[in-house]
Design a protein around this motif. Sequence first.
Motif, PDB file in Angstrom:
ATOM      1  N   HIS A 380      -7.776  11.272   2.160  1.00 31.78           N
ATOM      2  CA  HIS A 380      -9.121  10.687   2.195  1.00 31.78           C
ATOM      3  C   HIS A 380      -9.077   9.429   3.047  1.00 31.78           C
ATOM      4  O   HIS A 380      -7.996   8.907   3.349  1.00 31.78           O
ATOM      5  N   VAL A 381     -10.259   8.926   3.404  1.00 35.48           N
ATOM      6  CA  VAL A 381     -10.305   7.685   4.180  1.00 35.48           C
ATOM      7  C   VAL A 381     -10.264   6.499   3.219  1.00 35.48           C
ATOM      8  O   VAL A 381     -11.062   5.569   3.284  1.00 35.48           O
ATOM      9  N   PHE A 382      -9.324   6.540   2.340  1.00 31.41           N
ATOM     10  CA  PHE A 382      -9.079   5.530   1.310  1.00 31.41           C
ATOM     11  C   PHE A 382      -7.911   4.663   1.755  1.00 31.41           C
ATOM     12  O   PHE A 382      -6.913   5.163   2.282  1.00 31.41           O
ATOM     13  N   THR A 383      -8.042   3.362   1.533  1.00 30.66           N
ATOM     14  CA  THR A 383      -6.949   2.466   1.910  1.00 30.66           C
ATOM     15  C   THR A 383      -6.955   1.243   0.997  1.00 30.66           C
ATOM     16  O   THR A 383      -7.937   0.978   0.305  1.00 30.66           O
ATOM     17  N   PHE A 384      -5.843   0.539   0.991  1.00 24.42           N
ATOM     18  CA  PHE A 384      -5.827  -0.766   0.324  1.00 24.42           C
ATOM     19  C   PHE A 384      -4.931  -1.694   1.129  1.00 24.42           C
ATOM     20  O   PHE A 384      -3.936  -1.278   1.708  1.00 24.42           O
ATOM     21  N   GLY A 385      -5.305  -2.956   1.170  1.00 26.01           N
ATOM     22  CA  GLY A 385      -4.567  -3.916   1.992  1.00 26.01           C
ATOM     23  C   GLY A 385      -5.112  -5.316   1.780  1.00 26.01           C
ATOM     24  O   GLY A 385      -5.549  -5.668   0.693  1.00 26.01           O
ATOM     25  N   GLY A 386      -5.100  -6.111   2.843  1.00 27.95           N
ATOM     26  CA  GLY A 386      -5.630  -7.467   2.735  1.00 27.95           C
ATOM     27  C   GLY A 386      -4.596  -8.515   2.386  1.00 27.95           C
ATOM     28  O   GLY A 386      -4.935  -9.570   1.847  1.00 27.95           O
ATOM     29  N   TYR A 387      -3.323  -8.236   2.690  1.00 24.59           N
ATOM     30  CA  TYR A 387      -2.231  -9.210   2.441  1.00 24.59           C
ATOM     31  C   TYR A 387      -2.199  -9.670   0.984  1.00 24.59           C
ATOM     32  O   TYR A 387      -2.076 -10.851   0.689  1.00 24.59           O
ATOM     33  N   THR A 388      -2.361  -8.730   0.085  1.00 23.96           N
ATOM     34  CA  THR A 388      -2.344  -9.074  -1.337  1.00 23.96           C
ATOM     35  C   THR A 388      -0.935  -9.463  -1.779  1.00 23.96           C
ATOM     36  O   THR A 388       0.058  -8.912  -1.305  1.00 23.96           O
ATOM     37  N   PRO A 389      -0.824 -10.414  -2.706  1.00 24.93           N
ATOM     38  CA  PRO A 389       0.499 -10.833  -3.191  1.00 24.93           C
ATOM     39  C   PRO A 389       1.083  -9.796  -4.141  1.00 24.93           C
ATOM     40  O   PRO A 389       0.380  -8.926  -4.643  1.00 24.93           O
ATOM     41  N   ARG A 390       2.347  -9.900  -4.389  1.00 19.98           N
ATOM     42  CA  ARG A 390       3.042  -9.006  -5.308  1.00 19.98           C
ATOM     43  C   ARG A 390       2.366  -9.063  -6.685  1.00 19.98           C
ATOM     44  O   ARG A 390       2.069 -10.126  -7.213  1.00 19.98           O
ATOM     45  N   GLY A 391       2.106  -7.881  -7.240  1.00 12.82           N
ATOM     46  CA  GLY A 391       1.503  -7.807  -8.559  1.00 12.82           C
ATOM     47  C   GLY A 391       0.002  -7.990  -8.578  1.00 12.82           C
ATOM     48  O   GLY A 391      -0.604  -8.022  -9.659  1.00 12.82           O
ATOM     49  N   ASN A 392      -0.637  -8.091  -7.419  1.00 12.52           N
ATOM     50  CA  ASN A 392      -2.092  -8.225  -7.388  1.00 12.52           C
ATOM     51  C   ASN A 392      -2.727  -7.020  -8.078  1.00 12.52           C
ATOM     52  O   ASN A 392      -2.298  -5.885  -7.857  1.00 12.52           O
ATOM     53  N   PRO A 393      -3.721  -7.229  -8.942  1.00 16.72           N
ATOM     54  CA  PRO A 393      -4.374  -6.076  -9.579  1.00 16.72           C
ATOM     55  C   PRO A 393      -4.833  -5.080  -8.522  1.00 16.72           C
ATOM     56  O   PRO A 393      -5.480  -5.464  -7.542  1.00 16.72           O
ATOM     57  N   ILE A 394      -4.494  -3.821  -8.711  1.00 16.60           N
ATOM     58  CA  ILE A 394      -4.798  -2.837  -7.680  1.00 16.60           C
ATOM     59  C   ILE A 394      -6.294  -2.721  -7.434  1.00 16.60           C
ATOM     60  O   ILE A 394      -6.732  -2.369  -6.334  1.00 16.60           O
ATOM     61  N   PHE A 395      -7.113  -3.068  -8.444  1.00 20.28           N
ATOM     62  CA  PHE A 395      -8.570  -3.045  -8.251  1.00 20.28           C
ATOM     63  C   PHE A 395      -9.122  -4.451  -8.024  1.00 20.28           C
ATOM     64  O   PHE A 395     -10.326  -4.689  -8.176  1.00 20.28           O
ATOM     65  N   GLY A 396      -8.254  -5.375  -7.659  1.00 18.75           N
ATOM     66  CA  GLY A 396      -8.664  -6.759  -7.492  1.00 18.75           C
ATOM     67  C   GLY A 396      -9.058  -7.124  -6.074  1.00 18.75           C
ATOM     68  O   GLY A 396      -9.201  -6.269  -5.186  1.00 18.75           O
ATOM     69  N   LEU A 397      -9.205  -8.440  -5.850  1.00 20.42           N
ATOM     70  CA  LEU A 397      -9.608  -8.972  -4.549  1.00 20.42           C
ATOM     71  C   LEU A 397      -8.401  -9.277  -3.684  1.00 20.42           C
ATOM     72  O   LEU A 397      -7.301  -9.536  -4.181  1.00 20.42           O
ATOM     73  N   ALA A 398      -8.627  -9.235  -2.389  1.00 18.99           N
ATOM     74  CA  ALA A 398      -7.638  -9.775  -1.465  1.00 18.99           C
ATOM     75  C   ALA A 398      -7.588 -11.288  -1.667  1.00 18.99           C
ATOM     76  O   ALA A 398      -8.577 -11.895  -2.102  1.00 18.99           O
ATOM     77  N   PRO A 399      -6.459 -11.930  -1.371  1.00 24.15           N
ATOM     78  CA  PRO A 399      -6.309 -13.355  -1.705  1.00 24.15           C
ATOM     79  C   PRO A 399      -7.195 -14.291  -0.891  1.00 24.15           C
ATOM     80  O   PRO A 399      -7.482 -15.396  -1.330  1.00 24.15           O
ATOM     81  N   LYS A 400      -7.597 -13.849   0.288  1.00 21.49           N
ATOM     82  CA  LYS A 400      -8.441 -14.713   1.120  1.00 21.49           C
ATOM     83  C   LYS A 400      -9.724 -13.994   1.480  1.00 21.49           C
ATOM     84  O   LYS A 400      -9.747 -12.787   1.664  1.00 21.49           O
TER      85      LYS A 400
END
Length: 524
Positions: A380-400
């Motif tokens: 699917h055209v599904f992705t996750f990224g945004g320079y998230t820190p280790r342990g960032n909630p998978i459904f959370g926000l990118a840090p910046k």
Amino acid sequence: MKLLLLAILADVCLPSLVPEKEKDPQFWRRQAQETLRRALQLQQLNTNVAKNVILFLGDGMGVATVTAARILKGQLQHRKGEETVLEMDRFPFVALSKTYNTNAQVPDSAGTATAYLCGVKANEGTVGVSAAVTRSQCNTTEGNEVTSILRWAKEAGKSVGIVTTTRVNHATPSAAYAHAADRDWYSDNEMPPEAIEQGCKDIAHQLFENIPDIEVIMGGGRKYMFPKNTSDVEYPNEEKYRGTRLDNRNLIDVWKEKKPAGKNAFYVWNRTELMNLDLNNVDYLLGLFEPIDLMYELNRNNETDPSLTEMVKVALKILQKNPRGFFLLVEGGRIDHGHHEGKAKQALHEAVEMDRAIGLADVMTSSQETLTVVTADHSHVFTFGGYTPRGNPIFGLAPKQSDVDKKPFTSILYGNGPGYKVVAGERENVSWVDFAHANYQAQSAVPLRQETHGGEDVAVFAKGPMAHLLHGVHEQNYIPHVMAFAACIGENKDHCRSGAPRSLSGPLPVISALLGLLLFTLAS
């Protein structure tokens, strides 16, 4: 709203703490050496005949979905998540599958199902037929039918089963038993009059006519089995769940009538009935637990609806009674639906549930005699990224926040889909929505009512007899040929005449082993 803002702040400010043990270089060196040790043990290839074959199909489970599901699994266990091991991660051999249809760069689930079940690539939207068939044109079907590994196993005397979280006449399961010019011909109600006049049969009809002695069938799809306007047993007042059949047939009765004398056949429609069965006395089982597809795992009623893992457990107990072995198709079908709706949380929880089912099957079978393959039909055209820190909630926000529109964004995004939203001419500010909700539709780049499939290769995980033949990059239709070769079923059985399929002639086993070792080492 205050709680939501606190959750957002927690996501943004989450410290990227490195576990103390990971600061020591020796931790990583020891881990690598242990992986190398396990890889070297694979030099002794398993060339047994596969008594049993299990195919787990995560519909729409691309590599990004696998990775995100791994993190979710760990975080559900109150861990950081990235270091978690999925059950499929433990499989020693990994390959890539090229998923295109004969007429489509980005495929659909019907053409791909024909490839990985029947061993022949096909046009999008068609099931159990070759590429000579044009979608929706009934008169192109005759003479172009292709059979599946489920039929090959049945003809070899094995028991067979289908377990899915979609309707049992959906694209993936239907390729195991049906031959249809259109995947949407669920019952004759969905067929054009000319197709019926030309003699084509709907998919629900074919489920009980083409291979009438399938031992286990579980999933959804009740409404397609009953005469039009028949009230549903679970939702009697819901018009959308009433029967659809124009031929006035009750296919549940047809299923029962076709069972051999002296055999015990049970139809169940809820979890209580399923769990109360004495499986020692069950020869055939038909379980239809919803009028259409099963509920998402997050929405499932634990009292009335079985989980995928529970269905797999029941299926294995029934199929294992056959001394000649079995073939079982298990589909985590609603991974795909979650993504199409832009609901990543639903999709990923479906993937985690399928991983539980894989773990259960591992406990209930032996890799010495059972070939288990886990793969997807497409991405699917599904992705996750945004320079998230280790342990960032998978459904959370990118840090910046975005350095363009100065608004926060979730780590999970879609390339297209229903999550595209513009408010006052600008991208919606996710600070003011509950992006952790089960039905939150992640933002997408292009507005579509339904998010689309992706076109990249998908992973194939394998363990058990002849699993090393799944190595490197393959056409998707190669998969059932490997399974059939390992189990000595289908047409390619010359290697079985003098006993077990010890090896193919020539250098292929050595090459396969080396590639498998390399892939396993890299994957670990």
